[in-house]
Design a protein around this motif. Structure first.
Motif: not given
Length: 220
Positions: A65, A88-90, A124, A128, A132-133, A136
Motif C-alpha cells: 500500500s 498498488d493504491r487498491d 467503505e 467493497q 478492491r483488495v 489488487a
C-alpha cells in the motif's frame, strides 16, 4: 484468464500478507483508515525485526500500500533483500469516513448503531474492501512466476478481507477470521486446483489484543 496463468504449474506459489508496524494512532486506539499516519519509533523497530524473519522466506517480489505506514514497513524488507517495492493504491486501508481520527471510545459514544454493524458513516463496506483488495492481489498473482514468493505490506482490515476473498469465503463468515497484530503476517500457499490455503495466520506475535481499525473480536 491469461494463457500464462492457465499454463502455470499450480501448488508452488506463496503469498505473505504483512500488516504494517505500530503508529501513534494505534497506541491511542484511533481509527486510521486512509489517513496517512506514519510509523512511530516502535513501528520502525517492529518492521526491521519482522523483515529479518521474512527475508528468510526468500521473497521474490514485494508489493505495498502507498500509505506511509505500509510503504515504510515494506521498505525494511527491501533494504535487506535488495528487491524493489511495487505499490498498488487498491491495497490501502478501509475508508473510515466519519470515524477516521476518532478513538474507539468516541466511536462507541457517537455512533453506537453504526459501530454495532461495524459500518463507518461515509466509509467503505466490507464487501467493497474485499473486492478492491482482492482485485489488487489477483493482479499481483497473475504476474507471479510459478515458484514466486510475494510479500504484500498492507493494513489490518484490508488484509483480513483480502484473505477472505482469496479463500472464497462467504461474506457471513468473514468475521470468523481474526485480525492481524502490528507487523504480523499471514501465509497463503497455492493448492493444486489453483485455489489458496491459509497455512499461517497472525504469525510473528504472542497472543495479545490486536490494536487495529478492523472490527473488534470481542467486547462492546
Amino acid at each position: 484468464m491469461s494463457d500464462a496463468r492457465a499454463a502455470r504449474e499450480p501448488g508452488k506459489r506463496r503469498l505473505i500478507l504483512w500488516r504494517h508496524g505500530q503508529t501513534v494512532w494505534n497506541l491511542e486506539q484511533r481509527y486510521q483508515g486512509q489517513t496517512d499516519v506514519p510509523l512511530d519509533e516502535t513501528g520502525h523497530e517492529q518492521a526491521r525485526r519482522a523483515a529479518s524473519l521474512l527475508a528468510g522466506l526468500h521473497p521474490t517480489a514485494i508489493l505495498a500500500s502507498p500509505l506511509r505506514r505500509a510503504a515504510d514497513t515494506a521498505q525494511a524488507l527491501a533494504d535487506l533483500t535488495g528487491l524493489p517495492v511495487g505499490y498498488d493504491r487498491d491495497l490501502i486501508e478501509r475508508g473510515g469516513g466519519a470515524w477516521e481520527g476518532l478513538t474507539g471510545r468516541e466511536i462507541r459514544e457517537r455512533y453506537p448503531a453504526e459501530r454495532a454493524a461495524w459500518q463507518p458513516p461515509g466509509g467503505e463496506t466490507s464487501a467493497q474492501v474485499a473486492k478492491r483488495v482482492g482485485a489488487a492481489l489477483d493482479r499481483a498473482l497473475d504476474d507471479l512466476p510459478p515458484t514466486g514468493q510475494l510479500v504484500v505490506a498492507s493494513h489490518g482490515a484490508a488484509l483480513r478481507l483480502g484473505i477472505s476473498h482469496l479463500l472464497r469465503l462467504p461474506e457471513e463468515t468473514w468475521e470468523r477470521l481474526g485480525g492481524l497484530s502490528n507487523c504480523s503476517w499471514s501465509v497463503l500457499t497455492e493448492m493444486r486446483d489453483g485455489g489458496w490455503r491459509l497455512t499461517e495466520h497472525n504469525a510473528g506475535t504472542l497472543p495479545e489484543p490486536v490494536l487495529s481499525d478492523d472490527r473488534p473480536d470481542t467486547g462492546p
